[in-house]
Write an enzyme that holds these catalytic residues in place. Sequence first.
Site, PDB file in Angstrom:
ATOM      1  N   GLN A  48       1.031  -1.253  -0.112  1.00 26.13           N
ATOM      2  CA  GLN A  48      -0.028   0.458   0.039  1.00 26.13           C
ATOM      3  C   GLN A  48       0.752   1.272   0.095  1.00 26.13           C
ATOM      4  OE1 GLN A  48      -3.012   0.206   2.969  1.00 26.13           O
ATOM      5  NE2 GLN A  48      -3.903  -2.302   3.179  1.00 26.13           N
ATOM      6  N   CYS A  49       1.676   0.912   0.546  1.00 26.65           N
ATOM      7  CA  CYS A  49       2.510   2.238   1.202  1.00 26.65           C
ATOM      8  C   CYS A  49       3.331   2.764  -0.673  1.00 26.65           C
ATOM      9  CB  CYS A  49       3.984   2.643   1.787  1.00 26.65           C
ATOM     10  SG  CYS A  49       2.902   2.392   3.262  1.00 26.65           S
ATOM     11  N   THR A  50       4.261   3.712  -0.860  1.00 25.86           N
ATOM     12  CA  THR A  50       5.745   4.114  -1.705  1.00 25.86           C
ATOM     13  C   THR A  50       6.449   3.615  -1.349  1.00 25.86           C
ATOM     14  OG1 THR A  50       4.309   5.506  -3.216  1.00 25.86           O
ATOM     15  CG2 THR A  50       6.341   5.297  -3.443  1.00 25.86           C
TER      16      THR A  50
END
Length: 702
Positions: free
Chosen positions: A568-570
């Site tokens: 979900q996170c970059t």
Amino acid sequence: MERAGVDLPALQFAPFASALDAGFWHELTRRKLNDYRLDESPRNIKAYYYNGDPSGLPTRLTLEFSAFDVNAVTSPRCCPIFGTLYNTNTLQSFKSTDKKALLDQVGNEIWKAITSGRAIEDPSLLSTFLLLTYADLKKYHFYYWFAFPALCFPEPIVIVQPPVSLADKFSTSQIQTLQEAYDELCQKEETTAVPYFLAKYTEDSVSLTTLRNWNEFFKGQTKVTVCVYDPCTLTQYPGWPLRNLLVLIAYNWGSFLDSLEVLCFRDRTLQGVRDTRHSIFFEIKLPQIASVTGCPKCVGWEKNQKGGLGPRIVNLSECMDPKRLADSSVDLNLKLMRWRLVPTLDLDRVVTTRCLLLGAGTLGCNVARTLMSWGVRQITFVDNANVSYSNPVRQSLYEFEDCLDGGKPKALAAVEKLRKIFPGVKVEGYNLTIPMPGHPVNFSEVTMQQAQNDVEQLEKLICSHDVIFLLMDTRESRWLPTVIAASQRKLVINAALGFDTFVVMRHGLKKPKQECGEPASAAAASVPSSVMGSSLFCNIPGHKLGCYFCNDVVAPGDSTRDRTLDQQCTVSRPGLAMIAGALAVELMVSILQHAEGGYAVASSSDDRLNEPPTSLGLVPHQIRGFLSRFDNVLPASLAFDKCTACSSVVLDHFEKEGFQFLANVFNSSHSFLEDLTGLTLLHQETQAAELCCGVDDDNAVF
């Protein structure tokens, strides 16, 4: 004097024009209030001149904030001059000061330095200046009169050979040797610039030395070459610093010289390339001065704006406030860039650009800081997240305190920090959610109304800004701004990160509707879809370039559903966002420098060896970076006629149906956009073609 019956012209000099920075007056004000008070004692100060200004600029003597510190480091390639400040307490005292006596006093000091030989050992004694001032600190009006003392010959200096450019006098190899010899002389003398020096040259060599080595260097020659670090930009006249040097030469060696060659050394750097070819070379005959009794006449008071002898006045009542002073000083680097390196740089076009940053995370923070470095004054943030504990180390506009109590809204925290960094920036922040495809909004009337309000707010923001930066975490969050900006014909700069890769690109800028004889993507419609997005195309104009979604053959959907935290996170290498954010802003600035702006033809990697289209270089469509290889490529691609964001069918439905069309996109599966644009049919045709060719996935050989 005559030669062959022809009157020889007299040598004239370009006088200095004083350039007193606002910071100088600010420091004078501080010292007057805190240190000088009613003391009118003369003060030692320092100015400098520079010999690399573009043609057309006056011969400037500059005084800055640091002028009061005579031991301050002088900027590279600038020649320091030491002078005297006489600051009076009243306007009447300023007016009644005996200007002639002041100038004669300094002229006598110069003459004594010449006749005693001290000026040969220390040529800086030949150059000095006077500055007479009165500071009205109630109104912040500053009266000043500047003088650069110069001794006069009893008769004119005649020109034997008129000025020619160094390029007409020296070969390319001689010029290169001269430059190298001058750099070595500066290193030997441990100075930023050598104001006066001697030269000998042949077809194969150029040698330089200082004035103190005259006798052994020339060994009785009757024709010699002297050089001056010349701040003048005129092609027919030398600058003011040459005057006292000629008096020194005439007094000490004039009786032994038949004529004198003079090189006015001018050293520009344009777009990173050093150029001294515009330096001028001429030959003169010096009048006799050794027999003169007493100090020669001294001149040098600067003329005012009307061209007469008189003081000048500057009104700084509006900019002496520290915030206003910061506003004038923040662009110093940009002004130096234009004055010395890129004279054609259009700074106003950059400074007045209104920038909307969608996303105030790692990319948004870096883009904002770089925009401020370029002097951009109006920045708006849009984000719906709060500052978390993981943010401050990667996102430069946030601190630990911003994370407490659930965290401040990012957009508002970023606004607060930018104002602290530079109060002159006009910055706003909106805690706004951008509706996205694959994220339904039809759960209730409340959520539907909120989504509609968010869309309307986003449309207003995009309409009121010039450049839109897409800096969000997810692909689908970029869809709505892409559609709105394409409809409003706004320039979009997109930056997206992988782990060690990034893409920075400008979206194709659709032509204004009144200019469109065909749909914006009609040109791309004739290109086979199998090669859409290929970088094989060259010379693509800006209105035919693709957007962020043009390389996709599927519609954007919910990219965060059922994903783990790391998905979900970059997750990127820490330096990647700084690189991509800086390139995004530099791309914008390069576009603004192009005569056609966002409609400029896309530069590609193949153009790197060609003449750049702007003073700052190329104007690419995309910059794709690979940090693992420390490499960038510049592909360019056409707009896709079936693009789910910028194709004519999407824009037509959006402009006709408005939020109702958007609601259908948000609340439907990705097949809605694929059906609308023809991607579904394209998939079916592709599958049919594979079946027709007898492709068997289990047995296919690749």
